[in-house]
Design a protein around this motif. Sequence first.
Motif, PDB file in Angstrom:
ATOM      1  N   ASN A  94      10.997   1.765 -26.924  1.00 24.16           N
ATOM      2  CA  ASN A  94      10.138   2.482 -25.978  1.00 24.16           C
ATOM      3  C   ASN A  94       9.822   3.905 -26.432  1.00 24.16           C
ATOM      4  O   ASN A  94       9.293   4.703 -25.647  1.00 24.16           O
ATOM      5  N   ASP A  95      10.145   4.206 -27.697  1.00 24.40           N
ATOM      6  CA  ASP A  95       9.797   5.493 -28.302  1.00 24.40           C
ATOM      7  C   ASP A  95      10.330   6.678 -27.499  1.00 24.40           C
ATOM      8  O   ASP A  95       9.588   7.604 -27.167  1.00 24.40           O
ATOM      9  N   LEU A  96      11.634   6.648 -27.209  1.00 22.86           N
ATOM     10  CA  LEU A  96      12.276   7.723 -26.457  1.00 22.86           C
ATOM     11  C   LEU A  96      13.491   8.251 -27.215  1.00 22.86           C
ATOM     12  O   LEU A  96      14.166   7.492 -27.920  1.00 22.86           O
ATOM     13  N   SER A  97      13.773   9.520 -27.034  1.00 30.78           N
ATOM     14  CA  SER A  97      15.012  10.105 -27.549  1.00 30.78           C
ATOM     15  C   SER A  97      15.621  10.990 -26.481  1.00 30.78           C
ATOM     16  O   SER A  97      14.919  11.572 -25.651  1.00 30.78           O
ATOM     17  N   ARG A 153       3.352   0.493 -21.040  1.00 30.15           N
ATOM     18  CA  ARG A 153       2.776   1.820 -21.168  1.00 30.15           C
ATOM     19  C   ARG A 153       1.905   2.094 -19.946  1.00 30.15           C
ATOM     20  O   ARG A 153       1.242   1.204 -19.417  1.00 30.15           O
ATOM     21  N   ILE A 154       1.882   3.362 -19.513  1.00 31.23           N
ATOM     22  CA  ILE A 154       0.986   3.800 -18.452  1.00 31.23           C
ATOM     23  C   ILE A 154      -0.350   4.179 -19.075  1.00 31.23           C
ATOM     24  O   ILE A 154      -0.397   4.882 -20.088  1.00 31.23           O
ATOM     25  N   HIS A 155      -1.423   3.699 -18.472  1.00 30.58           N
ATOM     26  CA  HIS A 155      -2.760   4.109 -18.892  1.00 30.58           C
ATOM     27  C   HIS A 155      -3.098   5.403 -18.159  1.00 30.58           C
ATOM     28  O   HIS A 155      -3.207   5.432 -16.946  1.00 30.58           O
ATOM     29  N   VAL A 177       7.116  11.301 -14.106  1.00 30.99           N
ATOM     30  CA  VAL A 177       6.701   9.901 -13.931  1.00 30.99           C
ATOM     31  C   VAL A 177       6.495   9.201 -15.272  1.00 30.99           C
ATOM     32  O   VAL A 177       6.392   7.985 -15.330  1.00 30.99           O
ATOM     33  N   GLY A 178       6.452   9.975 -16.360  1.00 31.83           N
ATOM     34  CA  GLY A 178       6.248   9.365 -17.667  1.00 31.83           C
ATOM     35  C   GLY A 178       6.408  10.381 -18.775  1.00 31.83           C
ATOM     36  O   GLY A 178       6.636  11.573 -18.540  1.00 31.83           O
ATOM     37  N   LEU A 191       1.361   6.703 -21.651  1.00 32.63           N
ATOM     38  CA  LEU A 191       2.629   7.324 -21.291  1.00 32.63           C
ATOM     39  C   LEU A 191       3.720   6.260 -21.235  1.00 32.63           C
ATOM     40  O   LEU A 191       3.457   5.114 -20.868  1.00 32.63           O
ATOM     41  N   ILE A 192       4.932   6.653 -21.594  1.00 24.12           N
ATOM     42  CA  ILE A 192       6.089   5.781 -21.383  1.00 24.12           C
ATOM     43  C   ILE A 192       6.485   5.901 -19.915  1.00 24.12           C
ATOM     44  O   ILE A 192       6.681   7.007 -19.423  1.00 24.12           O
ATOM     45  N   PRO A 193       6.603   4.796 -19.190  1.00 29.18           N
ATOM     46  CA  PRO A 193       6.820   4.881 -17.736  1.00 29.18           C
ATOM     47  C   PRO A 193       8.246   5.277 -17.361  1.00 29.18           C
ATOM     48  O   PRO A 193       9.205   5.076 -18.112  1.00 29.18           O
TER      49      PRO A 193
END
Length: 410
Positions: A94-97, A153-155, A177-178, A191-193
């Motif tokens: 989810n491409d997060l750190s 993903r959030i649009h 929120v993202g 955006l990552i939700p």
Amino acid sequence: MTFLLSQLAHSQETAQNLFSQYRNALYQIQMIDKESGNKSSIGSGFRISDQGDIISNYHVISDYVYFPDKYRIQFLDANGNTGELTLKNFDVINDLSLLKIDPANTSGLYFDLAEKLPQQGSLVFSLGNPHDLGMIVVPGTFNGLKKNSFYQRIHFTGSINPGMSGGPAVNSLGQIVGVNVATAGNQIGFLIPLPKILALYQNHTELAVSQYKQQLQKQLHNNQQDMVEQLLSSPWQYGVLGKARVPEKISDFISCWGGSNASEKNVRFLSVSNRCRIGEQLYLNNKLQIGEVEIEFEWLTSEELNAFQFHNFLSKKIAFTRPGNVAGENDVSNYRCNQDLVTNAHGVVQKSILCARAYKDFDDLYDVLYISASNNFETSSLISHFTLSAVSRESMNAFTKQFMDAVSWQ
């Protein structure tokens, strides 16, 4: 007109308030090359606790995951202060750190996480540091989750520019929120939700540097296995291609297109094709992305070529087939291939080639390349092809079997 002006004024006022309230919780995240002492890449990040927890993208700090001896992670705050960050954990899927700053180097409010995602059409604000120009606030619209996508993903309708990756997207109350992750241009952002942020923050264990590659392998293996299982369990939809009946749609998150050369002049053969791709990849580092899925069926027939000429034409076409993802010699081994003449469950005789190459850093993950040409007709043939990226041997074998048996004659 008065209503629109009022909305614009309200949006600008909200953006100004958000920036003034949370400026001390926003950071530029810098990858510093240890040899030169200079930054090699930048992104954004934001603080979500009084303990110094910071959220950013995985791709912002990916060089450090792969080369922790070469790079260090540094922050630049709104007051021009810099300092080192530690990497606690990450979610490559989810491409997060999740990073940590010394609480002694923080001041002011931190961002609260929202309890739920906003309603579609709600005003959302994206914050970040575009092109190293300083922190900005961009208003936009929450358009719900992206449809027909394997990765949630959030649009977002708004301008997300390079450098804003890892920055927060907040509602009008300043609640997260993202996370900014990508743009497709023309005011189309992604955006990552919120649920993915919560999952990493609430369930993480702090990693040692020696565990980074193990964590990558575990996440990649589980994700790719889940993807292949979904592909195999989805009801494949079939269509006619030349004399063959082939899958023309195998999943909602795989997009397909058709094409032919029927309108071209001076061609010695007819080509009609159906091509499908996932259109999404996982970023591992600046030289390696994985996760590609390609599926292709092509019906070829000729009234001008004799059987010998047609066979040579097919052989050359197969020889130039390449995998869908690019990986270097530092990441993967050379392909090893098996060639065979097989008859599938429907009596279709296929000259097939199955190739696989192993990932050097990850056990039991392979890139797979398969291509076959049917052998039932002298001057007509069905070419079937797929590539899978970073899948287990078990997934490779299961998908290959179902794919080979999916073809039949009308």
